[in-house]
Design a protein around this motif. Structure first.
Motif, PDB file in Angstrom:
ATOM      1  N   LYS A 171      -9.076   5.359   8.294  1.00 49.92           N
ATOM      2  CA  LYS A 171      -9.307   6.768   8.640  1.00 49.92           C
ATOM      3  C   LYS A 171      -8.012   7.446   9.061  1.00 49.92           C
ATOM      4  O   LYS A 171      -7.738   8.576   8.677  1.00 49.92           O
ATOM      5  N   LYS A 172      -7.219   6.743   9.864  1.00 51.42           N
ATOM      6  CA  LYS A 172      -5.990   7.341  10.366  1.00 51.42           C
ATOM      7  C   LYS A 172      -4.963   7.570   9.266  1.00 51.42           C
ATOM      8  O   LYS A 172      -4.255   8.573   9.264  1.00 51.42           O
ATOM      9  N   ILE A 173      -4.847   6.648   8.316  1.00 47.13           N
ATOM     10  CA  ILE A 173      -3.821   6.815   7.286  1.00 47.13           C
ATOM     11  C   ILE A 173      -4.299   7.644   6.097  1.00 47.13           C
ATOM     12  O   ILE A 173      -3.479   8.099   5.311  1.00 47.13           O
ATOM     13  N   SER A 174      -5.598   7.871   5.991  1.00 47.80           N
ATOM     14  CA  SER A 174      -6.103   8.603   4.824  1.00 47.80           C
ATOM     15  C   SER A 174      -5.631  10.053   4.785  1.00 47.80           C
ATOM     16  O   SER A 174      -5.552  10.650   3.712  1.00 47.80           O
ATOM     17  N   SER A 175      -5.279  10.624   5.918  1.00 45.58           N
ATOM     18  CA  SER A 175      -4.825  12.013   5.941  1.00 45.58           C
ATOM     19  C   SER A 175      -3.306  12.141   5.884  1.00 45.58           C
ATOM     20  O   SER A 175      -2.778  13.248   5.875  1.00 45.58           O
ATOM     21  N   LEU A 176      -2.593  11.022   5.832  1.00 46.41           N
ATOM     22  CA  LEU A 176      -1.136  11.053   5.800  1.00 46.41           C
ATOM     23  C   LEU A 176      -0.617  11.325   4.388  1.00 46.41           C
ATOM     24  O   LEU A 176      -1.293  11.053   3.402  1.00 46.41           O
ATOM     25  N   SER A 177       0.609  11.817   4.327  1.00 47.40           N
ATOM     26  CA  SER A 177       1.241  12.025   3.023  1.00 47.40           C
ATOM     27  C   SER A 177       1.587  10.671   2.402  1.00 47.40           C
ATOM     28  O   SER A 177       1.650   9.647   3.089  1.00 47.40           O
ATOM     29  N   ASP A 178       1.834  10.678   1.094  1.00 46.60           N
ATOM     30  CA  ASP A 178       2.194   9.438   0.408  1.00 46.60           C
ATOM     31  C   ASP A 178       3.481   8.843   0.970  1.00 46.60           C
ATOM     32  O   ASP A 178       3.615   7.625   1.073  1.00 46.60           O
ATOM     33  N   ASP A 179       4.425   9.696   1.361  1.00 45.92           N
ATOM     34  CA  ASP A 179       5.673   9.201   1.943  1.00 45.92           C
ATOM     35  C   ASP A 179       5.413   8.451   3.249  1.00 45.92           C
ATOM     36  O   ASP A 179       5.991   7.393   3.492  1.00 45.92           O
ATOM     37  N   ASN A 180       4.529   8.995   4.075  1.00 43.37           N
ATOM     38  CA  ASN A 180       4.214   8.330   5.342  1.00 43.37           C
ATOM     39  C   ASN A 180       3.455   7.032   5.122  1.00 43.37           C
ATOM     40  O   ASN A 180       3.700   6.033   5.808  1.00 43.37           O
ATOM     41  N   VAL A 181       2.544   7.012   4.171  1.00 44.98           N
ATOM     42  CA  VAL A 181       1.802   5.785   3.865  1.00 44.98           C
ATOM     43  C   VAL A 181       2.757   4.725   3.320  1.00 44.98           C
ATOM     44  O   VAL A 181       2.662   3.544   3.684  1.00 44.98           O
ATOM     45  N   LEU A 182       3.699   5.137   2.477  1.00 43.84           N
ATOM     46  CA  LEU A 182       4.695   4.201   1.945  1.00 43.84           C
ATOM     47  C   LEU A 182       5.538   3.626   3.074  1.00 43.84           C
ATOM     48  O   LEU A 182       5.815   2.428   3.116  1.00 43.84           O
ATOM     49  N   PHE A 183       5.924   4.460   4.032  1.00 43.53           N
ATOM     50  CA  PHE A 183       6.697   4.010   5.181  1.00 43.53           C
ATOM     51  C   PHE A 183       5.917   2.957   5.979  1.00 43.53           C
ATOM     52  O   PHE A 183       6.448   1.909   6.346  1.00 43.53           O
ATOM     53  N   ILE A 184       4.650   3.218   6.234  1.00 43.64           N
ATOM     54  CA  ILE A 184       3.805   2.268   6.974  1.00 43.64           C
ATOM     55  C   ILE A 184       3.662   0.968   6.198  1.00 43.64           C
ATOM     56  O   ILE A 184       3.724  -0.126   6.770  1.00 43.64           O
ATOM     57  N   LEU A 185       3.490   1.064   4.898  1.00 39.91           N
ATOM     58  CA  LEU A 185       3.369  -0.129   4.062  1.00 39.91           C
ATOM     59  C   LEU A 185       4.646  -0.967   4.118  1.00 39.91           C
ATOM     60  O   LEU A 185       4.582  -2.197   4.205  1.00 39.91           O
ATOM     61  N   GLU A 186       5.794  -0.300   4.083  1.00 41.08           N
ATOM     62  CA  GLU A 186       7.063  -1.027   4.189  1.00 41.08           C
ATOM     63  C   GLU A 186       7.200  -1.723   5.541  1.00 41.08           C
ATOM     64  O   GLU A 186       7.700  -2.846   5.627  1.00 41.08           O
ATOM     65  N   LEU A 187       6.747  -1.067   6.614  1.00 46.48           N
ATOM     66  CA  LEU A 187       6.766  -1.709   7.934  1.00 46.48           C
ATOM     67  C   LEU A 187       5.873  -2.944   7.956  1.00 46.48           C
ATOM     68  O   LEU A 187       6.247  -3.984   8.502  1.00 46.48           O
ATOM     69  N   ILE A 188       4.700  -2.820   7.393  1.00 49.60           N
ATOM     70  CA  ILE A 188       3.778  -3.957   7.342  1.00 49.60           C
ATOM     71  C   ILE A 188       4.408  -5.107   6.573  1.00 49.60           C
ATOM     72  O   ILE A 188       4.375  -6.263   7.010  1.00 49.60           O
ATOM     73  N   ASP A 189       5.008  -4.802   5.413  1.00 49.95           N
ATOM     74  CA  ASP A 189       5.647  -5.850   4.612  1.00 49.95           C
ATOM     75  C   ASP A 189       6.807  -6.498   5.353  1.00 49.95           C
ATOM     76  O   ASP A 189       7.021  -7.701   5.261  1.00 49.95           O
ATOM     77  N   ARG A 190       7.540  -5.706   6.123  1.00 44.96           N
ATOM     78  CA  ARG A 190       8.705  -6.230   6.824  1.00 44.96           C
ATOM     79  C   ARG A 190       8.315  -7.125   7.996  1.00 44.96           C
ATOM     80  O   ARG A 190       8.900  -8.175   8.219  1.00 44.96           O
ATOM     81  N   PHE A 191       7.314  -6.717   8.766  1.00 42.08           N
ATOM     82  CA  PHE A 191       7.000  -7.427  10.005  1.00 42.08           C
ATOM     83  C   PHE A 191       5.851  -8.418   9.900  1.00 42.08           C
ATOM     84  O   PHE A 191       5.647  -9.208  10.807  1.00 42.08           O
ATOM     85  N   MET A 192       5.112  -8.388   8.846  1.00 39.61           N
ATOM     86  CA  MET A 192       3.975  -9.299   8.702  1.00 39.61           C
ATOM     87  C   MET A 192       4.195 -10.188   7.488  1.00 39.61           C
ATOM     88  O   MET A 192       3.528 -10.081   6.472  1.00 39.61           O
ATOM     89  N   GLN A 193       5.165 -11.080   7.593  1.00 43.08           N
ATOM     90  CA  GLN A 193       5.502 -11.976   6.496  1.00 43.08           C
ATOM     91  C   GLN A 193       4.564 -13.175   6.489  1.00 43.08           C
ATOM     92  O   GLN A 193       4.341 -13.795   7.516  1.00 43.08           O
ATOM     93  N   PRO A 194       4.009 -13.505   5.324  1.00 43.82           N
ATOM     94  CA  PRO A 194       3.117 -14.669   5.265  1.00 43.82           C
ATOM     95  C   PRO A 194       3.889 -15.978   5.461  1.00 43.82           C
ATOM     96  O   PRO A 194       5.009 -16.111   4.993  1.00 43.82           O
ATOM     97  N   VAL A 195       3.284 -16.914   6.168  1.00 43.30           N
ATOM     98  CA  VAL A 195       3.865 -18.233   6.393  1.00 43.30           C
ATOM     99  C   VAL A 195       2.846 -19.254   5.922  1.00 43.30           C
ATOM    100  O   VAL A 195       1.680 -19.197   6.283  1.00 43.30           O
ATOM    101  N   LYS A 196       3.291 -20.204   5.099  1.00 41.72           N
ATOM    102  CA  LYS A 196       2.378 -21.221   4.584  1.00 41.72           C
ATOM    103  C   LYS A 196       2.309 -22.390   5.555  1.00 41.72           C
ATOM    104  O   LYS A 196       3.324 -22.939   5.958  1.00 41.72           O
TER     105      LYS A 196
END
Length: 76
Positions: free
Chosen positions: A10-35
Motif C-alpha cells: 500500500k505504501k509503495i503503490s503511490s510512489l513514482s517509479d523512480d522512488n520504487v526503483l530506489f527502494i528496490l535497489e536498497l532491498i537488493d543491497r542490504f538483503m543479500q541471500p545467504v545459502k
C-alpha cells in the motif's frame, strides 16, 4: 500475503517509479541471500563483519569519559 506485506505494498503503490526503483535497489543491497545447507536465507548485512576490528588494540574507550560527562552536565 501477510498483513505487514500488504501494508508495504500500500505504501509503495503511490510512489513514482523512480522512488520504487530506489527502494528496490536498497532491498537488493542490504538483503543479500545467504545459502545455509541448501536453503536461502535473507541476512541483513549492515554492520561490521564478525571478527573485524575497527579500532586499534591499544585504544582506550574510557579516555574521554570525563569530558563526555561534563557535556551532559554531570558534576564530580
Amino acid at each position: 500475503m501477510s498483513i505487514l506485506q500488504e501494508e508495504v505494498v500500500k505504501k509503495i503503490s503511490s510512489l513514482s517509479d523512480d522512488n520504487v526503483l530506489f527502494i528496490l535497489e536498497l532491498i537488493d543491497r542490504f538483503m543479500q541471500p545467504v545459502k545455509v545447507e541448501n536453503k536461502e536465507l535473507s541476512v541483513n548485512r549492515i554492520g561490521i563483519v564478525k571478527g573485524e576490528d575497527l579500532y586499534d588494540e591499544d585504544y582506550d574507550f574510557d579516555e574521554m569519559n570525563d569530558e563526555i560527562a561534563k557535556m551532559f552536565g554531570v558534576m564530580e
